[in-house]
Write a protein that holds these residues in place. Structure first.
Motif, short mmCIF file in Angstrom:
data_model
loop_
_atom_site.label_atom_id
_atom_site.label_comp_id
_atom_site.label_asym_id
_atom_site.label_seq_id
_atom_site.Cartn_x
_atom_site.Cartn_y
_atom_site.Cartn_z
N HIS A 36 0.87 -1.18 0.00
CA HIS A 36 0.00 0.00 0.00
C HIS A 36 0.91 1.23 0.00
CE1 HIS A 36 -3.58 2.12 2.23
NE2 HIS A 36 -3.24 2.74 1.12
N ILE A 37 0.79 2.06 -1.02
CA ILE A 37 1.61 3.27 -1.11
C ILE A 37 0.71 4.48 -1.30
CG2 ILE A 37 3.67 2.07 -1.97
CD1 ILE A 37 2.89 3.14 -4.81
N GLY A 38 1.34 5.62 -1.51
CA GLY A 38 0.58 6.84 -1.71
C GLY A 38 0.14 7.43 -0.38
N SER A 39 -0.56 8.53 -0.46
CA SER A 39 -0.98 9.26 0.74
C SER A 39 -1.86 8.43 1.65
CB SER A 39 -1.70 10.54 0.36
OG SER A 39 -0.79 11.43 -0.25
N SER A 40 -2.66 7.55 1.08
CA SER A 40 -3.55 6.76 1.94
C SER A 40 -2.80 5.76 2.80
CB SER A 40 -4.61 6.03 1.10
OG SER A 40 -4.03 5.15 0.17
N ALA A 41 -1.50 5.58 2.54
CA ALA A 41 -0.66 4.69 3.35
C ALA A 41 0.20 5.46 4.35
CB ALA A 41 0.25 3.87 2.43
N ILE A 42 0.00 6.77 4.42
CA ILE A 42 0.82 7.63 5.27
C ILE A 42 -0.07 8.29 6.33
CG2 ILE A 42 2.33 9.67 5.31
CD1 ILE A 42 2.90 9.01 2.28
N PRO A 43 0.16 7.99 7.59
CA PRO A 43 -0.64 8.61 8.65
C PRO A 43 -0.64 10.14 8.56
CG PRO A 43 0.70 6.84 9.56
CD PRO A 43 1.15 7.05 8.13
N HIS A 44 -1.82 10.71 8.69
CA HIS A 44 -2.06 12.16 8.74
C HIS A 44 -1.86 12.88 7.41
CE1 HIS A 44 -2.32 11.46 12.99
NE2 HIS A 44 -1.09 10.99 13.00
N ALA A 45 -1.71 12.13 6.31
CA ALA A 45 -1.56 12.77 5.00
C ALA A 45 -2.94 13.02 4.40
CB ALA A 45 -0.74 11.88 4.08
N ILE A 46 -3.14 14.24 3.95
CA ILE A 46 -4.38 14.52 3.23
C ILE A 46 -4.26 13.92 1.83
CG2 ILE A 46 -4.90 16.57 4.60
CD1 ILE A 46 -4.03 18.28 2.21
N SER A 47 -5.40 13.69 1.20
CA SER A 47 -5.38 12.97 -0.07
C SER A 47 -6.62 13.30 -0.88
CB SER A 47 -5.34 11.47 0.22
OG SER A 47 -5.56 10.70 -0.94
N PHE A 114 9.81 6.75 -0.59
CA PHE A 114 9.09 7.99 -0.27
C PHE A 114 8.04 7.73 0.81
CE2 PHE A 114 5.63 11.07 -1.02
CZ PHE A 114 6.33 12.22 -0.75
N ARG A 115 7.27 6.68 0.65
CA ARG A 115 6.26 6.34 1.66
C ARG A 115 6.90 6.18 3.03
NH1 ARG A 115 4.32 0.38 1.79
NH2 ARG A 115 6.45 0.31 2.57
N ASP A 116 7.98 5.42 3.08
CA ASP A 116 8.63 5.14 4.36
C ASP A 116 9.25 6.39 4.98
OD1 ASP A 116 7.81 2.55 3.99
OD2 ASP A 116 9.79 1.81 3.39
N LEU A 117 9.78 7.27 4.16
CA LEU A 117 10.34 8.53 4.68
C LEU A 117 9.26 9.38 5.33
CD1 LEU A 117 12.83 9.51 1.83
CD2 LEU A 117 13.43 8.94 4.19
N GLU A 123 7.24 15.99 9.93
CA GLU A 123 7.48 17.29 9.31
C GLU A 123 7.34 17.21 7.78
OE1 GLU A 123 7.98 21.16 8.59
OE2 GLU A 123 7.66 20.28 10.56
N TYR A 124 7.80 16.12 7.20
CA TYR A 124 7.62 15.93 5.75
C TYR A 124 6.13 15.82 5.41
CZ TYR A 124 12.63 14.83 5.10
OH TYR A 124 14.01 14.86 5.05
N VAL A 125 5.38 15.13 6.26
CA VAL A 125 3.93 15.00 6.04
C VAL A 125 3.28 16.38 6.10
CG1 VAL A 125 1.78 14.00 6.87
CG2 VAL A 125 3.88 12.64 6.93
N ALA A 126 3.67 17.18 7.06
CA ALA A 126 3.11 18.54 7.18
C ALA A 126 3.44 19.37 5.94
CB ALA A 126 3.64 19.21 8.44
N GLN A 127 4.67 19.26 5.46
CA GLN A 127 5.07 19.99 4.24
C GLN A 127 4.28 19.50 3.03
OE1 GLN A 127 9.34 19.64 3.78
NE2 GLN A 127 9.71 20.40 5.85
N ILE A 154 12.54 15.42 -1.50
CA ILE A 154 12.61 14.56 -0.31
C ILE A 154 13.53 13.37 -0.57
CG2 ILE A 154 11.28 13.03 1.22
CD1 ILE A 154 10.85 16.07 1.72
N LEU A 155 13.39 12.75 -1.72
CA LEU A 155 14.25 11.61 -2.05
C LEU A 155 15.70 12.02 -2.18
CD1 LEU A 155 11.95 9.73 -4.60
CD2 LEU A 155 12.48 9.04 -2.24
#
Length: 161
Positions: A36-47, A114-117, A123-127, A154-155
């Motif tokens: 599972h990748i993309g924003s939906s796999a990242i806590p607190h990421a809007i999508s 990218f997902r894992d970072l 802070e990256y999620v907020a940005q 980021i990468l």
């Protein structure tokens, strides 16, 4: 205008949908790495509320698996980059489900990096969220370009560490 959703509005749905697709894909391609990748796999990421699925396979098998994934009612995504190491597909059934079929060991493992970072760095999620909010008024192509620039930045930072 692009509409973004907060995590409580879309992530649970995407997680359930991912499990459904993961099981279907695993039946067809048992040797594949399915993530599972993309924003939906990242806590607190809007999508935009879409689901992105990463499937890694042997490079010699990639084209065969493009054909196999089409049996799940996916088609190659038009207007996106395509190579012998990467094929992006989109669902004909679920409007917001996409697959990134990649060759194992290729540069396209960056989807996972990218997902894992972002999972490790709030802070990256907020940005990333801020960038998305600033892009709501843009056309989709402009948004994708700005998002790509952010991801590359980021990468690139990770490579310097």
């Amino acid at each position: 205008m692009i509409q973004f959703y907060s995590t409580d509005q879309y992530q649970q749905k995407c997680e359930r949908l991912f499990e459904v697709y993961k099981n279907k894909i695993h039946e067809l391609i048992p040797s594949a790495q399915i993530e599972h990748i993309g924003s939906s796999a990242i806590p607190h990421a809007i999508s935009k509320g879409d689901l992105d699925i990463y499937i890694a396979v042997e490079i010699t098998e990639l084209e065969k698996y493009v054909t196999i994934l089409k049996t799940l009612d996916f088609q190659e995504k038009q207007g996106t980059f395509r190579s012998h190491e990467l094929c992006m597909l989109q669902s004909n059934i679920e409007e917001d489900v996409a697959i990134q079929l990649v060759a194992q060991g290729s540069m396209y493992e960056c989807f996972l990096t990218f997902r894992d970072l972002l999972r490790k760095n709030p802070e990256y999620v907020a940005q990333y969220n801020q960038l998305k909010k600033q892009c709501q008024h843009l056309e989709m192509d402009e948004y994708r370009l700005k998002k790509s620039e952010f991801i590359e930045k980021i990468l690139h930072r990770q490579l310097q560490v």
